[in-house]
Enzyme design. Sequence first.
Site, PDB file in Angstrom:
ATOM      1  N   LYS A   3       1.024   4.080  -2.846  1.00 60.88           N
ATOM      2  CA  LYS A   3       0.721   5.567  -2.575  1.00 60.88           C
ATOM      3  C   LYS A   3       1.792   6.542  -2.842  1.00 60.88           C
ATOM      4  O   LYS A   3       1.612   7.560  -3.153  1.00 60.88           O
ATOM      5  CB  LYS A   3       0.082   5.514  -1.130  1.00 60.88           C
ATOM      6  N   TYR A  13       0.908  -1.131  -0.003  1.00 59.40           N
ATOM      7  CA  TYR A  13       0.234   0.174   0.128  1.00 59.40           C
ATOM      8  C   TYR A  13       0.910   1.224  -0.048  1.00 59.40           C
ATOM      9  O   TYR A  13       0.489   2.380  -0.824  1.00 59.40           O
ATOM     10  CB  TYR A  13      -0.853   0.056   1.200  1.00 59.40           C
TER      11      TYR A  13
HETATM   12  P1  NDP Z   1     -13.417   2.538   0.692  1.00 56.93           P
HETATM   13  O1  NDP Z   1     -12.732   1.030   1.001  1.00 56.93           O
HETATM   14  O2  NDP Z   1     -14.406   2.945   1.840  1.00 56.93           O
HETATM   15  O3  NDP Z   1     -13.973   2.615  -0.440  1.00 56.93           O
HETATM   16  C1  NDP Z   1     -13.046   2.024  -1.956  1.00 56.93           C
HETATM   17  C2  NDP Z   1     -13.891   2.226  -3.176  1.00 56.93           C
HETATM   18  O4  NDP Z   1     -13.055   1.934  -4.200  1.00 56.93           O
HETATM   19  C3  NDP Z   1     -15.315   1.551  -3.284  1.00 56.93           C
HETATM   20  O5  NDP Z   1     -16.267   2.467  -3.903  1.00 56.93           O
HETATM   21  C4  NDP Z   1     -14.928   0.542  -4.088  1.00 56.93           C
HETATM   22  O6  NDP Z   1     -15.887  -0.145  -4.894  1.00 56.93           O
HETATM   23  C5  NDP Z   1     -13.711   0.889  -4.993  1.00 56.93           C
HETATM   24  N1  NDP Z   1     -12.770   0.171  -5.543  1.00 56.93           N
HETATM   25  C6  NDP Z   1     -11.905  -0.811  -4.976  1.00 56.93           C
HETATM   26  N2  NDP Z   1     -11.339  -1.444  -5.814  1.00 56.93           N
HETATM   27  C7  NDP Z   1     -11.716  -0.985  -7.154  1.00 56.93           C
HETATM   28  C8  NDP Z   1     -11.129  -1.227  -8.350  1.00 56.93           C
HETATM   29  N3  NDP Z   1     -10.387  -2.288  -8.847  1.00 56.93           N
HETATM   30  N4  NDP Z   1     -12.148  -0.490  -9.348  1.00 56.93           N
HETATM   31  C9  NDP Z   1     -12.982   0.209  -9.218  1.00 56.93           C
HETATM   32  N5  NDP Z   1     -13.296   0.629  -8.004  1.00 56.93           N
HETATM   33  C10 NDP Z   1     -12.534  -0.088  -7.086  1.00 56.93           C
HETATM   34  O7  NDP Z   1     -12.014   3.437   0.718  1.00 56.93           O
HETATM   35  P2  NDP Z   1     -11.871   4.664   1.589  1.00 56.93           P
HETATM   36  O8  NDP Z   1     -13.207   5.649   1.036  1.00 56.93           O
HETATM   37  O9  NDP Z   1     -11.636   4.707   2.955  1.00 56.93           O
HETATM   38  O10 NDP Z   1     -10.608   5.257   0.727  1.00 56.93           O
HETATM   39  C11 NDP Z   1     -10.700   5.910  -0.454  1.00 56.93           C
HETATM   40  C12 NDP Z   1      -9.360   6.314  -0.850  1.00 56.93           C
HETATM   41  O11 NDP Z   1      -8.520   7.173   0.085  1.00 56.93           O
HETATM   42  C13 NDP Z   1      -8.318   5.077  -0.988  1.00 56.93           C
HETATM   43  O12 NDP Z   1      -7.456   5.438  -2.234  1.00 56.93           O
HETATM   44  C14 NDP Z   1      -7.474   5.044   0.328  1.00 56.93           C
HETATM   45  O13 NDP Z   1      -6.364   4.470   0.014  1.00 56.93           O
HETATM   46  C15 NDP Z   1      -7.344   6.440   0.387  1.00 56.93           C
HETATM   47  N6  NDP Z   1      -7.230   6.834   1.854  1.00 56.93           N
HETATM   48  C16 NDP Z   1      -7.962   6.596   2.687  1.00 56.93           C
HETATM   49  C17 NDP Z   1      -7.664   6.736   4.339  1.00 56.93           C
HETATM   50  C18 NDP Z   1      -8.526   6.655   5.327  1.00 56.93           C
HETATM   51  O14 NDP Z   1      -8.365   6.733   6.420  1.00 56.93           O
HETATM   52  N7  NDP Z   1      -9.976   5.966   4.887  1.00 56.93           N
HETATM   53  C19 NDP Z   1      -6.527   7.641   4.608  1.00 56.93           C
HETATM   54  C20 NDP Z   1      -5.628   7.595   3.546  1.00 56.93           C
HETATM   55  C21 NDP Z   1      -5.906   7.301   2.095  1.00 56.93           C
HETATM   56  P3  NDP Z   1     -16.579  -1.560  -4.545  1.00 56.93           P
HETATM   57  O15 NDP Z   1     -17.073  -1.775  -3.188  1.00 56.93           O
HETATM   58  O16 NDP Z   1     -17.866  -1.715  -5.833  1.00 56.93           O
HETATM   59  O17 NDP Z   1     -15.361  -2.509  -5.104  1.00 56.93           O
END
Ligand code: NDP
Length: 249
Positions: free
Chosen positions: A161, A157
């Site tokens: 990133k 990860y």
């Molecule tokens: P979630 O796990 O809540 O949501 C992830 C989303 O990405 C879902 O809509 C999922 O869709 C989609 N997704 C996953 N894999 C794929 C793929 N291969 N193709 C298309 N869509 C995909 O994540 P967060 O909202 O927590 O995080 C969002 C971003 O922010 C991420 O990149 C994460 O790394 C980053 N981030 C988050 C932090 C946090 O504290 N939450 C901290 C730092 C960074 P489906 O369910 O349909 O698979």
Amino acid sequence: MEKEFEGKVSLVTGASRGIGKAITVKLASLGCKVAVNYRSNDEQAAKVISEIESAGGRAMLAKCDIADSGAVKAMFKDIVAKWEKVDILVNNAGIVKDNLLLRMRDADWDDVLNTNLKGAYLCTKFALRTMMDNNWGRVINISSLAGIVGNMGQANYSASKGGLIAFTKAVAREVGARNITSNVICPGYIVTEMTGSAFPEEVQKELLARIPLQRFGTPDDIANTIAFLASDSASYLTAQVISIDGGII
Ligand code: NDP
């Protein structure tokens, strides 16, 4: 009065929940047409569409696995067929498959790099074609604090990133002359399904002690900054890494 993003089209990847959903709902509330990408959860994505439409916004489903080049190509074809262009791309979709490096399975390395980094590469490549035609564009990538400092148990990860940060800067250099900006956001600890129950109470206390603002972030904290970065007010802002982490030390 005309809304700020009237006439603009956005694609937010991973917009069916969490941070991506907050970003897409925010852009839609400001008049942007929004393509809601997700990979698998049809029900959740449909709810986002109806939430946006019932508030008077315009939204379309854009289901695809962003790690799959053919699927990304088809998704862009659909969006351009409906709305002609993509002005604002937010590469938000991300996954975790944590393990200590010595125990990490090759497949978990590949899955995380393919979604978090290759997915952003593919979507940016297709989006840039329409942005260059219009001489206007915004690419905003969602990295992580882990991409700056590295997290134990998250070598895959953190690498994905960190790669996104360098990718963002390279894109900024390549397309700046076409009035396209490219910036990256590094969220700290944001409460979503990804992090929801990930930390025991003791760990939460320790984390909060390192955050001067004394709270975890919300998806709206990220969405508000994206709305600014996507706006004309941010037209001279590119190649920047913006941390939204409550000032964590
Ligand atoms: P979630 O796990 O809540 O949501 C992830 C989303 O990405 C879902 O809509 C999922 O869709 C989609 N997704 C996953 N894999 C794929 C793929 N291969 N193709 C298309 N869509 C995909 O994540 P967060 O909202 O927590 O995080 C969002 C971003 O922010 C991420 O990149 C994460 O790394 C980053 N981030 C988050 C932090 C946090 O504290 N939450 C901290 C730092 C960074 P489906 O369910 O349909 O698979």
